[in-house]
Design an enzyme around this catalytic site. Structure first.
Site, PDB file in Angstrom:
ATOM      1  N   HIS A 188       4.972 -12.262  42.964  1.00 54.35           N
ATOM      2  CA  HIS A 188       6.019 -11.529  44.093  1.00 54.35           C
ATOM      3  C   HIS A 188       5.900 -13.129  45.139  1.00 54.35           C
ATOM      4  O   HIS A 188       6.355 -12.817  46.064  1.00 54.35           O
ATOM      5  CB  HIS A 188       5.409 -10.569  44.622  1.00 54.35           C
ATOM      6  CG  HIS A 188       5.628  -8.683  43.535  1.00 54.35           C
ATOM      7  ND1 HIS A 188       5.303  -8.798  42.530  1.00 54.35           N
ATOM      8  CD2 HIS A 188       6.769  -9.219  43.406  1.00 54.35           C
ATOM      9  CE1 HIS A 188       6.132  -7.912  42.043  1.00 54.35           C
ATOM     10  NE2 HIS A 188       6.885  -7.961  42.979  1.00 54.35           N
ATOM     11  N   ASP A 243       9.416  -1.112  44.135  1.00 52.91           N
ATOM     12  CA  ASP A 243       8.035  -0.406  43.272  1.00 52.91           C
ATOM     13  C   ASP A 243       6.960  -1.282  45.215  1.00 52.91           C
ATOM     14  O   ASP A 243       5.948  -0.924  44.867  1.00 52.91           O
ATOM     15  CB  ASP A 243       7.847  -1.809  42.261  1.00 52.91           C
ATOM     16  CG  ASP A 243       8.228  -3.084  42.573  1.00 52.91           C
ATOM     17  OD1 ASP A 243       7.975  -4.471  43.680  1.00 52.91           O
ATOM     18  OD2 ASP A 243       8.892  -3.784  41.508  1.00 52.91           O
ATOM     19  N   ASP A 262      23.829   1.659  45.762  1.00 54.19           N
ATOM     20  CA  ASP A 262      23.697   0.670  44.706  1.00 54.19           C
ATOM     21  C   ASP A 262      24.048  -1.144  45.914  1.00 54.19           C
ATOM     22  O   ASP A 262      25.502  -0.892  46.825  1.00 54.19           O
ATOM     23  CB  ASP A 262      25.565   0.602  44.172  1.00 54.19           C
ATOM     24  CG  ASP A 262      25.580  -0.347  42.954  1.00 54.19           C
ATOM     25  OD1 ASP A 262      24.897  -1.618  43.207  1.00 54.19           O
ATOM     26  OD2 ASP A 262      26.395  -0.284  42.336  1.00 54.19           O
ATOM     27  N   ALA A 263      23.330  -1.564  45.577  1.00 53.69           N
ATOM     28  CA  ALA A 263      23.314  -3.146  46.384  1.00 53.69           C
ATOM     29  C   ALA A 263      24.803  -4.184  45.735  1.00 53.69           C
ATOM     30  O   ALA A 263      25.357  -4.261  46.957  1.00 53.69           O
ATOM     31  CB  ALA A 263      22.298  -3.787  45.769  1.00 53.69           C
ATOM     32  N   ASP A 297      15.306  -9.271  43.893  1.00 56.04           N
ATOM     33  CA  ASP A 297      14.563  -8.477  43.242  1.00 56.04           C
ATOM     34  C   ASP A 297      14.877  -7.739  42.127  1.00 56.04           C
ATOM     35  O   ASP A 297      14.193  -6.538  41.665  1.00 56.04           O
ATOM     36  CB  ASP A 297      13.449  -8.738  44.030  1.00 56.04           C
ATOM     37  CG  ASP A 297      11.839  -8.282  42.727  1.00 56.04           C
ATOM     38  OD1 ASP A 297      12.312  -8.839  41.651  1.00 56.04           O
ATOM     39  OD2 ASP A 297      10.862  -8.102  42.792  1.00 56.04           O
TER      40      ASP A 297
END
Length: 513
Positions: A274, A303, A357-358, A375
């Site tokens: 990350h 997350d 939905d991106a 990501d």
């Protein structure tokens, strides 16, 4: 006369039976495909075998009905239909469970999946021909076919929607199998109520339906034990969302997140991944314009771990997080282990979380961003490959400020060496200069990333004025020196209409991982 053979209520029950049969058949097809995709990961092949094999076997079953009943005696036709339903019911429950068990013991899974779809498809293919032959005793064949096929297609629609929207997320994989399996048996019970001469089959249908429904909650401990065998640490959380299977394991300090069986992070070394994903891009902007207030778009990463790194930069004024699965966001906000590791980043006042939905939502955002971070999971399926496509990158470019930066994870340069090349090539096709780099993450090995920008990035100018566990300023400035075995310039552009990145991701080298 024809009216003396079937009453109106009997005809309607037979038509409803056709709809129920179709709904159950399609739900089982989807369940087998979903199970196979979860276990082996190759979604296209999994659904190809499950759906294609099922449909082909239905043709075989339809052909075999000519030998199943040689005459046209209505009661015999109905008895054969009942027998088919009573065979489908337990098999629809037992076969998915058996496939899971075979996978756990490393048996030939693909062969077993093929045989399961052939068996269920053959039986399902017998249903409509038997009902058609029975109903044509009362009506012209054209009227029978129009009515029975209309309800058959309606049933298929209901089954195709009920499985992903309602059954799977609410009950889980194997309880859903039990519920779907109980429906043909329950249909037998209803049929015998309107055909009193078949009451001997009534209690068998009722008993089987009750038994299968009773097994729905009872099968969970067994399926959980089988699933536990797929992981090397105890499972502490498992969630079946409409989009994916979310599993959290824990052994000592090592908490791991898996999506559809694929490792997403280990808390022992996730900071390496990350930090490498986030800080090079933010440093490139902040080092050149220290006073600039930054707006960041973070796609995926529900997350909260990448978000934790973004929020370390005081210059960040706003972060929009786009996450497909609300269950992932809910888990990251509530699970103690995840909240501890993401430092409760999702509760920060600078953060706005949007669910969707991106591919659709990101290009439609009204504002522009200084940094856009992707990501997403590895592009091993067509449904994910679209998020690494030229068309998507071009649409994202309009959401970047003139000097803005886009960055994405790019899989393993060792196990899937053409993926980072494909992403860099695709970024370039979207009229952004690609800047690929790699880091070592023990849980994954060597891992790749690609930045894209319309103006050059000068690595020697990058600064790191924040606290990190892995990256140092000197390491940050040298990230872009690629190893000799990471070769670029050989891969094709990944497009929505031609997702070559799936082939690159599913490289045979993964067999040694």
């Amino acid at each position: 006369s024809p009216s003396a053979i079937l009453t109106p209520s009997q005809r309607w029950i037979l038509l409803i039976a056709a709809a129920v049969s179709s709904a159950c058949g399609l739900a089982i097809e989807l369940l087998l495909g979903t199970l196979a995709s979860y276990l082996v990961g190759n979604q296209a092949l999994a659904f190809g075998v499950a759906v294609g094999g099922f449909l082909a076997a239905m043709g075989l079953g339809a052909y075999l009905t000519r030998f199943l009943v040689t005459g046209d005696e209505p009661q015999l036709l109905l008895i054969r239909f009942i027998q088919v339903e009573l065979a489908i019911a337990p098999l629809s429950f037992l076969l998915p469970l058996a496939l899971f068990a075979l996978f756990v013991i490393d048996a030939p899974f693909w062969l077993a999946l093929f045989l399961a779809t052939i068996l269920l498809g053959t039986l399902a293919g017998m249903e409509i021909p038997l009902l058609t032959r029975l109903l044509e005793k009362d009506e012209d064949l054209k009227d029978v076919l129009s009515g029975i096929l209309a309800l058959d297609y309606v049933g298929a629609l209901v089954g195709s929607l009920a499985f992903p929207i309602f059954l799977l997320p609410l009950f889980g994989m194997f309880p859903t199998a039990a519920i779907v399996a109980a429906m043909p048996a329950g249909m037998v019970f209803i049929l015998t109520l309107v055909f009193p001469r078949l009451k001997l089959w009534r209690f068998l249908g009722l008993a089987l339906a009750i038994a299968l429904l009773s097994l729905a909650p009872l099968v969970l401990p067994l399926s959980d034990r089988l699933e536990n065998m797929l992981y090397q640490a105890p499972i502490v959380t498992r969630i079946q969302s409409p989009y994916q299977r979310i599993v959290v394991t824990r052994r000592g300090r090592d908490v791991r997140l898996f999506l559809d069986g694929d490792l997403q992070f280990s808390t022992l070394d996730e900071y390496r991944y990350h930090e490498a994903l986030v800080h090079p891009a933010l440093s490139a902007i902040a080092s050149a314009q220290p006073e600039k207030r930054l707006h960041v778009l973070l796609m995926g990463a529900g997350d909260g771990l990448a978000l934790r790194e973004v929020l370390k930069w005081e210059a960040v004024e706003r972060v929009v997080v786009l996450e497909l699965d609300p269950e992932m966001v809910k888990l990251a906000r509530s699970h103690p282990a995840l909240v501890a590791v993401n430092q409760n980043a999702l509760a920060d006042r600078r953060v706005e979380v949007r669910v969707g939905d991106a591919l659709i939502m990101a290009p439609r955002l009204a504002e522009q961003f200084d940094v856009v971070i992707a990501d997403f999971p590895d592009p091993d399926r067509d449904i994910i490959a679209k998020l690494y496509s030229e068309g998507f990158y071009k649409r994202l470019r309009s959401r970047l400020t003139p000097d803005g930066i886009f960055v994405t994870q790019a899989s393993s340069p060792f196990f899937a060496p053409q993926v980072i090349d494909c992403i860099a090539t695709t970024v370039a096709a979207a009229e952004l200069q690609p800047f690929p780099y790699v880091v070592d993450v023990p849980s994954f090995g060597l891992w790749g990333f690609v930045m894209g920008r319309s103006i050059p990035v000068s690595p020697t100018m990058l600064k790191l004025p924040i606290a990190t566990r892995f990256l140092t300023e000197s390491l940050l400035q040298n990230l872009f020196h690629l190893p000799a075995d990471v070769q670029l310039g050989q891969a094709e552009v990944n497009r929505l209409t031609h997702p070559v990145i799936v082939k690159y991701q599913n490289d045979d080298r993964w067999a040694t991982y």
